[in-house]
Design a protein around this motif. Structure first.
Motif, PDB file in Angstrom:
ATOM      1  N   ARG A 161       9.716 -15.247 -12.427  1.00 46.12           N
ATOM      2  CA  ARG A 161      10.070 -16.364 -11.550  1.00 46.12           C
ATOM      3  C   ARG A 161      11.108 -17.302 -12.166  1.00 46.12           C
ATOM      4  O   ARG A 161      11.307 -18.409 -11.653  1.00 46.12           O
ATOM      5  N   TRP A 162      11.757 -16.879 -13.245  1.00 46.54           N
ATOM      6  CA  TRP A 162      12.791 -17.738 -13.834  1.00 46.54           C
ATOM      7  C   TRP A 162      14.027 -17.692 -12.942  1.00 46.54           C
ATOM      8  O   TRP A 162      14.544 -16.629 -12.621  1.00 46.54           O
ATOM      9  N   LEU A 163      14.528 -18.871 -12.533  1.00 40.23           N
ATOM     10  CA  LEU A 163      15.539 -18.937 -11.484  1.00 40.23           C
ATOM     11  C   LEU A 163      16.857 -18.273 -11.857  1.00 40.23           C
ATOM     12  O   LEU A 163      17.552 -17.717 -10.992  1.00 40.23           O
ATOM     13  N   THR A 164      17.230 -18.307 -13.118  1.00 37.80           N
ATOM     14  CA  THR A 164      18.509 -17.701 -13.519  1.00 37.80           C
ATOM     15  C   THR A 164      18.356 -16.266 -14.009  1.00 37.80           C
ATOM     16  O   THR A 164      19.317 -15.676 -14.492  1.00 37.80           O
ATOM     17  N   GLY A 165      17.147 -15.718 -13.895  1.00 38.58           N
ATOM     18  CA  GLY A 165      16.936 -14.323 -14.250  1.00 38.58           C
ATOM     19  C   GLY A 165      16.146 -14.148 -15.530  1.00 38.58           C
ATOM     20  O   GLY A 165      16.196 -14.978 -16.439  1.00 38.58           O
ATOM     21  N   ALA A 166      15.442 -13.023 -15.620  1.00 36.74           N
ATOM     22  CA  ALA A 166      14.554 -12.752 -16.748  1.00 36.74           C
ATOM     23  C   ALA A 166      15.299 -12.695 -18.069  1.00 36.74           C
ATOM     24  O   ALA A 166      14.773 -13.107 -19.108  1.00 36.74           O
ATOM     25  N   GLU A 167      16.548 -12.196 -18.062  1.00 36.06           N
ATOM     26  CA  GLU A 167      17.287 -12.017 -19.314  1.00 36.06           C
ATOM     27  C   GLU A 167      17.650 -13.353 -19.957  1.00 36.06           C
ATOM     28  O   GLU A 167      17.895 -13.428 -21.164  1.00 36.06           O
ATOM     29  N   ARG A 168      17.677 -14.423 -19.187  1.00 37.87           N
ATOM     30  CA  ARG A 168      18.015 -15.745 -19.731  1.00 37.87           C
ATOM     31  C   ARG A 168      16.782 -16.613 -19.924  1.00 37.87           C
ATOM     32  O   ARG A 168      16.888 -17.748 -20.387  1.00 37.87           O
ATOM     33  N   CYS A 169      15.626 -16.088 -19.604  1.00 38.07           N
ATOM     34  CA  CYS A 169      14.412 -16.892 -19.544  1.00 38.07           C
ATOM     35  C   CYS A 169      14.026 -17.464 -20.904  1.00 38.07           C
ATOM     36  O   CYS A 169      13.773 -18.669 -21.031  1.00 38.07           O
ATOM     37  N   PRO A 182       7.871 -26.395 -19.434  1.00 41.42           N
ATOM     38  CA  PRO A 182       8.015 -25.112 -18.731  1.00 41.42           C
ATOM     39  C   PRO A 182       7.470 -23.920 -19.523  1.00 41.42           C
ATOM     40  O   PRO A 182       7.518 -23.878 -20.753  1.00 41.42           O
ATOM     41  N   THR A 183       6.968 -22.949 -18.775  1.00 40.59           N
ATOM     42  CA  THR A 183       6.569 -21.657 -19.328  1.00 40.59           C
ATOM     43  C   THR A 183       7.703 -20.664 -19.115  1.00 40.59           C
ATOM     44  O   THR A 183       8.341 -20.661 -18.055  1.00 40.59           O
ATOM     45  N   ALA A 184       7.936 -19.819 -20.081  1.00 38.82           N
ATOM     46  CA  ALA A 184       8.961 -18.767 -19.956  1.00 38.82           C
ATOM     47  C   ALA A 184       8.380 -17.627 -19.120  1.00 38.82           C
ATOM     48  O   ALA A 184       7.866 -16.643 -19.653  1.00 38.82           O
ATOM     49  N   TYR A 185       8.476 -17.773 -17.801  1.00 36.96           N
ATOM     50  CA  TYR A 185       7.871 -16.876 -16.813  1.00 36.96           C
ATOM     51  C   TYR A 185       8.986 -15.989 -16.266  1.00 36.96           C
ATOM     52  O   TYR A 185       9.661 -16.342 -15.305  1.00 36.96           O
ATOM     53  N   PRO A 186       9.210 -14.829 -16.871  1.00 35.21           N
ATOM     54  CA  PRO A 186      10.408 -14.046 -16.534  1.00 35.21           C
ATOM     55  C   PRO A 186      10.542 -13.706 -15.055  1.00 35.21           C
ATOM     56  O   PRO A 186      11.639 -13.793 -14.490  1.00 35.21           O
ATOM     57  N   ILE A 213       0.670 -14.031 -17.342  1.00 34.93           N
ATOM     58  CA  ILE A 213       2.115 -14.114 -17.573  1.00 34.93           C
ATOM     59  C   ILE A 213       2.402 -13.806 -19.035  1.00 34.93           C
ATOM     60  O   ILE A 213       1.802 -14.409 -19.930  1.00 34.93           O
ATOM     61  N   GLU A 214       3.312 -12.861 -19.272  1.00 36.46           N
ATOM     62  CA  GLU A 214       3.810 -12.600 -20.624  1.00 36.46           C
ATOM     63  C   GLU A 214       5.034 -13.471 -20.858  1.00 36.46           C
ATOM     64  O   GLU A 214       6.068 -13.258 -20.224  1.00 36.46           O
ATOM     65  N   PRO A 215       4.965 -14.461 -21.749  1.00 37.62           N
ATOM     66  CA  PRO A 215       6.169 -15.241 -22.024  1.00 37.62           C
ATOM     67  C   PRO A 215       7.311 -14.333 -22.462  1.00 37.62           C
ATOM     68  O   PRO A 215       7.096 -13.336 -23.163  1.00 37.62           O
ATOM     69  N   ALA A 216       8.508 -14.661 -22.037  1.00 49.16           N
ATOM     70  CA  ALA A 216       9.679 -13.855 -22.373  1.00 49.16           C
ATOM     71  C   ALA A 216       9.788 -13.689 -23.887  1.00 49.16           C
ATOM     72  O   ALA A 216       9.545 -14.628 -24.654  1.00 49.16           O
ATOM     73  N   ARG A 226       2.622  -6.244 -14.982  1.00 47.57           N
ATOM     74  CA  ARG A 226       2.824  -6.842 -16.303  1.00 47.57           C
ATOM     75  C   ARG A 226       1.529  -6.844 -17.103  1.00 47.57           C
ATOM     76  O   ARG A 226       0.464  -6.500 -16.604  1.00 47.57           O
ATOM     77  N   GLY A 227       1.661  -7.261 -18.354  1.00 50.09           N
ATOM     78  CA  GLY A 227       0.519  -7.345 -19.252  1.00 50.09           C
ATOM     79  C   GLY A 227       0.612  -6.333 -20.375  1.00 50.09           C
ATOM     80  O   GLY A 227       1.531  -5.512 -20.436  1.00 50.09           O
ATOM     81  N   ARG A 228      -0.362  -6.408 -21.284  1.00 41.80           N
ATOM     82  CA  ARG A 228      -0.415  -5.501 -22.434  1.00 41.80           C
ATOM     83  C   ARG A 228      -1.843  -5.054 -22.664  1.00 41.80           C
ATOM     84  O   ARG A 228      -2.801  -5.772 -22.381  1.00 41.80           O
TER      85      ARG A 228
END
Length: 458
Positions: A206-214, A200-204, A250-253, A384-386
Motif C-alpha cells: 500500500r505504499w503510494l509511490t510503489g513497493a520498490e521505494r517503500c 509510518p509503517t513500511a507497508y509495500p 505486514i512484512e516491512p520492506a 505475504r508472510g514467512r
C-alpha cells in the motif's frame, strides 16, 4: 455429512493426544451441542469477549481441533500462534504434569524456584544477539510490552515511545495507546496513556509511490518525524513488530528495520521488538527479526513460548534489564512454575523437531498454492508472510480497495467446511494462516483445498 482426510500424519510430527489427523464433519457447523453451549455463553460471559469460531472445543492435537459434537476441524490458527508445538505436546505435558504434582505456586518473588531461572537461561540462549541478557517473566503479551516500556523509560530517563501504523500491542491502557486500530481494540476505552507517537509503517503493498521505494521513503519519514516532532533526546524507545500481527501480517520492506535500528542506536534510543506473535520458530527462524539480522535491545515474548500455558517475558541487554530498582518489576503470578515447566518442554520440542525448519517447509507447501490461487482469483490482492505466518489480503477485483465483506464470507465458509481460519488487518480484509508447526502435510494441503473452494465461492 461425513467428509474425511487420511487418518494418519505422514510427517510423524503431530504429537499431543492420539487424535486421528483428519477433517471429519458429522454435523453441521456449529452442531447442536456447540449451539447449546453458545446459548449458555451468551447468558454467562461478558459480551465484549469475542468468539471467532462457532464451535466449542473438546480435544485438540497435531493439526486438528475436535468439537463437542465430534466434528474434527483442520487448525490453521494455533490458538492465535500459541500452540506452535501442537496442542498437548508430549514434552509440555510431561514437564508441566511433573511440576503440577510438586507445587503450583510459591510466587517467584517469595520463594523462587529453578524453573524460573531455567526459562530465563533458555531465553538468553535463543533470542537474537550474543550480548549478556537477562529476563523478567510475566503472564501475557500486553504485560510484557508494558514492562518493556517501563524498563526503557527507566534506563534512559526519557518518556516518549514511538510506535507504528497498523501496530497491535495489547488491550491494557498503555498497550491500547500503542495499538493503532480503533475498533474493536480501543473504541470507547479512552483516555489513553500519553507520550506515545505514531509513525509510518513500511507497508509495500500500500505504499503510494510503489513497493520498490517503500523502505527508503518510510525510513526517511520515520526519522524526520522522530527528529522534528518528538525529539531524539526525548525518545525512550522505538517499539516495532518485525512482522506485524493483528495489523495484517505486514512484512516491512527489506532494509527498513535495519535503518531504524541503526538510527535508534546512534541516538541512544532503546529498540523493542514485539515478537509475541512472530517468535519461537513461527517465521522459519527462532525470531522474525533475525531475517535481517536486527538485534533489538529488548524483546517481548508470549504466545508460543509455553505450548498453551500463560507465560510471557521481556528479555534484553543485561544493563537495561538491571536498570530498574528492586520491586519495580515482577508480579504475583509472573513465571508460574507450571507455565515455566511447560515452556521448557516447548523449547525442547522446538529443538528436537527442528520446528523452525518445519515452518520453512510449511511455507514451501503453502505459498506456491496461495500464489496460484491469487493468479486465478482477482479477489486476492497480495500473498505475504514467512514460514508458518502467512496471509492473503483480499480486495475488490481490479482495485486495492479492502474487501472486508468477502473476508468475513470466506472465514465463515471455511468454518462451515471444517477449517479454522482467522482474519486480521486494520481494514479487516486479511486472512491469516498460523497452522501448528507439527501439522501433517496431507492435512495442510486439504486445508488449502477447503480455502480455495471458499475463495472461489465468494
Amino acid at each position: 455429512m461425513n467428509q474425511t482426510s487420511a487418518m494418519t500424519d505422514p510427517s510423524g510430527l503431530s504429537g499431543g493426544p492420539s487424535l486421528p489427523q483428519e477433517r471429519k464433519l458429522v454435523t453441521e457447523i456449529p452442531g447442536p451441542r456447540s449451539r447449546e453451549l453458545a446459548a449458555r455463553q451468551r447468558a454467562a460471559v461478558a459480551a465484549g469477549v469475542p468468539t471467532i469460531t462457532p464451535v466449542f472445543a473438546q480435544a485438540a492435537g497435531g493439526g486438528v481441533v475436535v468439537d463437542v459434537d465430534g466434528n474434527s476441524l483442520i487448525d490453521f490458527g494455533s490458538g492465535i500462534a500459541v500452540t506452535s508445538v501442537g496442542n498437548s505436546a508430549e514434552a509440555v505435558v510431561r514437564r508441566a504434569s511433573a511440576q503440577l504434582a510438586r507445587f503450583t505456586h510459591t510466587c517467584a518473588m517469595v520463594a523462587p524456584y529453578e524453573e524460573y531461572v531455567a526459562v530465563c537461561e533458555e531465553l538468553a540462549r535463543v533470542t537474537p544477539g550474543d550480548h549478556a541478557k537477562k529476563s523478567v517473566l510475566l503472564n501475557s503479551g500486553a504485560e510484557a510490552v508494558e514492562n518493556a516500556v517501563k524498563i526503557a523509560r527507566y534506563a534512559t530517563g526519557r518518556q516518549a515511545v514511538v510506535v507504528f501504523e497498523h501496530a497491535y500491542h495489547g488491550r491494557t491502557n498503555l498497550t491500547m495507546a500503542l495499538t493503532a486500530k480503533d475498533m474493536p481494540y480501543k473504541h470507547g476505552f479512552g483516555p489513553f496513556a500519553p507520550e506515545v507517537y505514531r509513525v509510518p509503517t513500511a507497508y509495500p503493498y500500500r505504499w503510494l509511490t510503489g513497493a520498490e521505494r517503500c523502505a527508503e521513503e518510510a525510513a526517511e519519514q520515520v526519522i524526520e518525524k522522530i527528529t522534528k516532532e518528538v525529539g531524539t533526546e526525548n525518545t525512550a524507545a522505538i517499539l516495532f513488530e518485525p512482522l506485524l500481527g493483528e495489523g495484517g501480517f505486514i512484512e516491512p520492506a527489506k532494509g527498513f528495520l535495519p535503518r531504524i535500528a541503526a538510527f535508534a542506536a546512534e541516538h541512544g534510543i532503546v529498540t523493542i521488538a514485539d515478537e509475541i506473535q512472530s517468535g519461537f520458530c513461527r517465521t522459519g527462524q527462532w525470531f522474525a527479526c533475525e531475517d535481517e539480522d536486527v538485534v533489538p535491545d529488548l524483546v517481548t515474548l508470549a504466545k508460543g513460548i509455553a505450548g498453551g500455558l500463560p507465560l510471557a517475558a521481556v528479555t534484553g541487554r543485561a544493563e537495561l534489564m538491571d536498570a530498574a530498582h528492586a520491586g519495580g518489576l515482577g508480579g504475583t503470578y509472573g513465571g508460574n512454575p507450571v507455565a515455566c515447566a511447560a515452556a521448557l518442554g516447548a523449547i525442547e520440542t522446538m529443538r528436537e523437531l527442528d520446528l523452525a525448519g518445519r515452518a520453512r517447509r510449511i511455507e514451501e507447501v503453502m505459498k506456491p498454492r496461495l500464489r496460484a490461487m491469487a493468479e486465478r482469483l482477482p479477489l486476492i490482492g497480495e500473498v505475504r508472510g514467512r514460514g508458518a505466518m502467512l496471509a492473503i489480503e483480499l480486495v475488490r477485483p481490479g482495485t486495492k480497495e479492502p474487501n472486508a465483506a468477502a473476508t468475513a464470507a470466506v472465514v465463515a465458509a471455511c468454518h462451515r467446511a471444517g477449517l479454522l481460519v482467522l482474519s486480521c488487518g486494520t481494514y479487516g480484509n486479511v486472512l491469516r494462516f498460523l497452522p501448528p508447526l507439527v501439522i501433517g502435510e496431507e492435512l495442510l494441503n486439504e486445508g488449502l483445498d477447503v480455502l480455495e473452494e471458499a475463495l472461489a465461492g465468494v
